[in-house]
Design an enzyme around this catalytic site. Sequence first.
Site, PDB file in Angstrom:
ATOM      1  N   HIS A 124      36.655  43.366  46.686  1.00  0.00           N
ATOM      2  CA  HIS A 124      36.990  44.535  45.862  1.00  0.00           C
ATOM      3  C   HIS A 124      36.551  45.831  46.561  1.00  0.00           C
ATOM      4  O   HIS A 124      37.259  46.834  46.532  1.00  0.00           O
ATOM      5  CB  HIS A 124      36.272  44.461  44.500  1.00  0.00           C
ATOM      6  CG  HIS A 124      36.685  43.301  43.643  1.00  0.00           C
ATOM      7  ND1 HIS A 124      35.858  42.247  43.364  1.00  0.00           N
ATOM      8  CD2 HIS A 124      37.847  43.041  43.004  1.00  0.00           C
ATOM      9  CE1 HIS A 124      36.475  41.387  42.578  1.00  0.00           C
ATOM     10  NE2 HIS A 124      37.685  41.842  42.354  1.00  0.00           N
ATOM     11  N   ASP A 174      45.575  37.285  46.323  1.00  0.00           N
ATOM     12  CA  ASP A 174      46.506  36.956  45.233  1.00  0.00           C
ATOM     13  C   ASP A 174      47.907  37.346  45.705  1.00  0.00           C
ATOM     14  O   ASP A 174      48.475  38.347  45.264  1.00  0.00           O
ATOM     15  CB  ASP A 174      46.110  37.710  43.960  1.00  0.00           C
ATOM     16  CG  ASP A 174      44.759  37.259  43.449  1.00  0.00           C
ATOM     17  OD1 ASP A 174      44.630  36.085  43.093  1.00  0.00           O
ATOM     18  OD2 ASP A 174      43.820  38.075  43.444  1.00  0.00           O
TER      19      ASP A 174
HETATM   20  O1  PAF Z   1      43.684  40.572  40.364  1.00  0.00           O
HETATM   21  C1  PAF Z   1      43.102  40.791  39.273  1.00  0.00           C
HETATM   22  O2  PAF Z   1      41.864  40.912  39.215  1.00  0.00           O
HETATM   23  C2  PAF Z   1      43.915  40.865  37.998  1.00  0.00           C
HETATM   24  O3  PAF Z   1      44.965  39.958  38.004  1.00  0.00           O
HETATM   25  C3  PAF Z   1      44.423  42.284  37.689  1.00  0.00           C
HETATM   26  C4  PAF Z   1      45.398  42.779  38.754  1.00  0.00           C
HETATM   27  C5  PAF Z   1      43.256  43.240  37.595  1.00  0.00           C
HETATM   28  C6  PAF Z   1      45.168  42.300  36.350  1.00  0.00           C
HETATM   29  O4  PAF Z   1      44.350  41.892  35.308  1.00  0.00           O
END
Ligand code: PAF
Length: 287
Positions: free
Chosen positions: A39, A152
């Site tokens: 993140h 993802d």
């Molecule tokens: O990737 C994530 O953490 C979630 O799927 C997101 C994009 C924040 C949507 O809830």
Amino acid sequence: MPLSTIIAPMDLRAQILEWRLERKKIAFVPTMGALHMGHISLVEAARKQADRVVVSIFVNPMQFGPKEDFGNYPRMLAQDIAKLEAAGVDALFAPIAADIYPEGFQTFVSNNAINNILDGRSRPGHFDGVLTVVSKLFNLVQPDCAFFGKKDYQQLKVISNMVRDLSFPIEIVGCDTMREEDGLAMSSRNLRLTPAERQLAPKIYQGLSLIAEAYKAGERDFIKLTDLFKEELAQVQEFRLDSIDIRTQDRLAAFEGDGGVDKPAVALVAAHLGSVRLIDNLEFGAQ
Ligand code: PAF
């Protein structure tokens, strides 16, 4: 500028309006919290491209199936706030569920083409939940650009397609997956692995790397390539393979016929280890 934590959508709007009047470029990193270096790498990329960075933390109930880990999903807001502050984020938007899903909520965003393949097939409704919440968050934050991890992979594609199809005026930026030293893709769900499972988890990346190496050595048969992965993972009986697919990078289309893997490709895997479902992927082939 210190980090401001914003709960109410109205307060968020006021902050965004202020920045807009100052002609600031706004970047957005949506998350579900339990923040890790993956993140933070998105935040760093966002800071390079914009004047202000907004991060959201919302564990979105709509993207979890009835038997999935919504209840167990790691929640650690105080630690997350400290990490965001250290990373130089300007605002954290941490809404409550009632503000995102008011009583009577009945409108959804869906993508039938891509929603029902790969992870969408294993997790019915998952991507509808993702698209719905992301479009709501886009409307609330109104960013110029938004950052998503390639970990993802299908999510990144589905969101990019939504932005194109529904004309959201937002640039979507995909960022490389961050990995631990032993190759395990960083994920909030790794926190739920037992120490023994954590030792075994890098097997997924090792299997994916075998595919990329075999491709480099000349193998183009997608069945042989996926078999390599299956054999590698089968060495660890604690794993339960959900799916391993080789798809085109651009549209996530399946390879067919004798041509084999003849376009830039990505191997996508989902596997259960104990009670945790892990996903990972690796791009390979000519760019
Ligand atoms: O990737 C994530 O953490 C979630 O799927 C997101 C994009 C924040 C949507 O809830």
